[in-house]
Design an enzyme around this catalytic site. Structure first.
Site, PDB file in Angstrom:
ATOM      1  N   LEU A 124     -18.779  -9.369  -7.340  1.00 43.28           N
ATOM      2  CA  LEU A 124     -18.635  -8.383  -6.258  1.00 43.28           C
ATOM      3  C   LEU A 124     -19.971  -7.658  -6.067  1.00 43.28           C
ATOM      4  CD1 LEU A 124     -16.087  -7.644  -4.649  1.00 43.28           C
ATOM      5  CD2 LEU A 124     -15.736  -5.748  -6.236  1.00 43.28           C
ATOM      6  N   ILE A 125     -20.356  -7.463  -4.808  1.00 41.40           N
ATOM      7  CA  ILE A 125     -21.664  -6.848  -4.534  1.00 41.40           C
ATOM      8  C   ILE A 125     -21.566  -5.328  -4.695  1.00 41.40           C
ATOM      9  CG2 ILE A 125     -23.456  -6.536  -2.779  1.00 41.40           C
ATOM     10  CD1 ILE A 125     -23.222  -9.411  -3.865  1.00 41.40           C
ATOM     11  N   HIS A 152     -17.139 -18.985   2.531  1.00 38.46           N
ATOM     12  CA  HIS A 152     -15.905 -19.154   1.759  1.00 38.46           C
ATOM     13  C   HIS A 152     -15.236 -20.461   2.192  1.00 38.46           C
ATOM     14  CE1 HIS A 152     -12.582 -17.748  -0.694  1.00 38.46           C
ATOM     15  NE2 HIS A 152     -11.765 -18.191   0.245  1.00 38.46           N
ATOM     16  N   ASN A 196     -25.316 -25.728  -1.012  1.00 33.25           N
ATOM     17  CA  ASN A 196     -25.545 -24.975   0.233  1.00 33.25           C
ATOM     18  C   ASN A 196     -26.957 -24.391   0.250  1.00 33.25           C
ATOM     19  OD1 ASN A 196     -23.077 -24.623   2.132  1.00 33.25           O
ATOM     20  ND2 ASN A 196     -22.215 -24.559   0.077  1.00 33.25           N
ATOM     21  N   ASN A 204     -21.615 -14.198   3.365  1.00 34.98           N
ATOM     22  CA  ASN A 204     -21.047 -15.095   2.353  1.00 34.98           C
ATOM     23  C   ASN A 204     -20.396 -16.284   3.053  1.00 34.98           C
ATOM     24  OD1 ASN A 204     -20.031 -15.883  -0.274  1.00 34.98           O
ATOM     25  ND2 ASN A 204     -18.024 -15.135   0.374  1.00 34.98           N
ATOM     26  N   ASP A 225     -14.133 -11.232   0.035  1.00 30.84           N
ATOM     27  CA  ASP A 225     -13.734 -12.061   1.188  1.00 30.84           C
ATOM     28  C   ASP A 225     -13.101 -11.284   2.342  1.00 30.84           C
ATOM     29  OD1 ASP A 225     -14.516 -14.249  -0.376  1.00 30.84           O
ATOM     30  OD2 ASP A 225     -12.542 -14.351  -1.297  1.00 30.84           O
TER      31      ASP A 225
END
Ligand code: GRF
Length: 194
Positions: free
Chosen positions: A88-89, A105, A15, A103, A146
């Site tokens: 995890l941010i 997914h 990506n 993000n 998510d």
């Protein structure tokens, strides 16, 4: 000044590749840095091929310092793109870049999201449940895996006989098509850099 994109990726970076290609000669935006937690990640090679600077960090730097916030602020980054990044941010990054971290997914959230739901685990769950369709979700990032606001979804049909590899392939085709365009669209909507 061009809008500036930072990409976080931990793995292959297909990506990231599509995003770097899309913005390579773009008049209004550019990828200014690729960041990874994985010194072996192939995405580093891909970034080198585009002559885009890279930064490798570890858990200590990511969670216990302000180093990445300072780095990204100094670079005047407008949008942070997670493209296959699994950590995890932390709060300091979320606070410093509100509604600027997105993000991708490989499922139709809110289905098949959350901790441990990544890569093959997602596609396997979809197959096990005999779903008729799957797809991709591009969403804002918040403090949970998510769960941020959904920006865009695209879907594909699951045909009889489709296996995990086929689901992966169909999902990846959609990701590569939509992700760069959605980033471009979001940047156009942002008036000034942060
Ligand atoms: C993609 O499937 C994306 O949805 C997920 O991680 C994968 C990254 O793949 N978040 P690649 O490294 O871009 O090939």
């Amino acid at each position: 000044m061009k809008k500036r994109i930072a990409i976080f990726a931990s793995g292959s970076g297909s990506n990231a590749q599509k995003i770097m290609e899309h913005f390579k000669k773009h008049p209004e935006a550019e990828v200014c840095i690729v960041l990874t937690n994985n010194p072996e990640a192939y995405v580093l090679q891909r970034a080198d091929n585009f002559e885009i600077p890279t930064h490798v960090f570890d858990k200590q730097e990511f969670y216990n310092t302000n180093g990445l916030v300072d780095l990204l602020k100094n670079l005047q980054v407008d949008i942070i793109v997670l493209a296959g990044f699994l950590w995890l941010i932390p709060q300091n990054l979320l606070k410093a870049f509100p509604n600027k971290i997105i993000n991708i997914h490989p499922a139709l959230l809110p289905k098949y999201g959350g901790k441990g739901m990544y890569g093959d685990f997602v596609h396997q769950a979809v197959l096990t449940n005999r779903d008729a369709e799957s797809g991709i979700t591009i969403h804002f990032v918040n403090e949970n895996f998510d769960e941020g606001e959904i920006i865009h979804q695209a879907r594909f049909k699951i045909e009889k006989g489709d296996d995990l590899e086929m689901l992966k392939f169909k999902g990846q085709q959609l990701e590569h098509h939509h992700f760069p365009r959605i980033i471009e669209h979001l940047l156009k909507k942002m008036k000034s850099s942060i």
